[in-house]
Design an enzyme around this catalytic site. Structure first.
Site, short mmCIF file in Angstrom:
data_model
loop_
_atom_site.label_atom_id
_atom_site.label_comp_id
_atom_site.label_asym_id
_atom_site.label_seq_id
_atom_site.Cartn_x
_atom_site.Cartn_y
_atom_site.Cartn_z
CG HIS A 14 -0.07 -0.18 2.60
ND1 HIS A 14 0.43 1.15 3.06
CD2 HIS A 14 0.21 -1.03 3.28
CE1 HIS A 14 0.86 1.04 4.11
NE2 HIS A 14 0.79 -0.42 4.29
CD GLU A 84 2.65 -5.41 8.08
OE1 GLU A 84 3.21 -6.45 8.03
OE2 GLU A 84 3.20 -4.54 7.27
#
Length: 188
Positions: A14, A84
């Site tokens: 990202h 994550e």
């Protein structure tokens, strides 16, 4: 990769978030992109739009979904498996404020587990479990730095990659096809 019935995955980290810019540990906190992160994601559009993918997926965290929308288009699915690492009690702390044992363990990565968080072994299990379930073809996945580092470490290419880096994998052959980041394209 030629269409041989194999699985090719393009992983995209990202764009920048405020916590990235501040050097804060960011795992499952849903931190949005900064203006710079949005620009980084838009800059990927020419690269990704020129490619054809059989599926487009993203982590369910807004920074990954927002990056997908700006860099390629709406992902078909938002998946917790692509999140994550869960940093538990370390979440949101500046890197400089981490206790030395936590910094050393996180840099070593393998065997790391934050207090009250997820182990790197669990991260590998959920991410690789998703990858193994992919149908043959080319897949685009918007995810996080820890996921890219996990894969690159397992393929003997340990690197910290910047926001909006892209890693191409021949998952079937367990081979890195390319790594694209601030330095440009680095073919295998």
């Amino acid at each position: 990769m030629a269409d041989t019935g194999g699985v090719e995955i393009w992983l995209v980290r990202h764009g920048e978030t405020l916590w990235n810019a501040q050097g804060r540990i960011t795992g499952w906190s849903d931190v949005p992109l900064t203006e710079r992160g949005e620009a980084q994601a838009r800059a990927l559009f020419p690269l990704l739009a020129a490619e054809r993918f059989d599926s487009v997926v993203a982590s369910d965290l807004s920074r990954a979904v927002q990056t997908a929308r700006l860099a390629y288009g709406e992902p078909q699915r938002h998946l917790w498996e692509l999140r994550e690492l869960d940093f538990g009690g370390l979440e949101g702390l500046p890197w400089a404020d981490l206790a030395e044992p936590h910094r050393v363990a996180l840099l070593a990565f393998e065997g790391f587990q934050a207090p009250g968080g997820e182990s790197t072994a669990r991260l590998r299990s959920r991410v690789y479990g998703f990858f193994e379930g992919l149908a043959p073809g080319r897949h685009l996945a918007f995810t996080h730095g820890g996921v890219l580092r996990l894969v690159l470490r397992d393929f003997d290419r340990d690197r910290f990659l910047p926001p909006c880096a892209v890693v191409g994998l021949d998952w079937t052959a367990r081979r890195v096809l390319f790594v694209w980041g601030e330095e440009g394209l680095d073919g295998s």
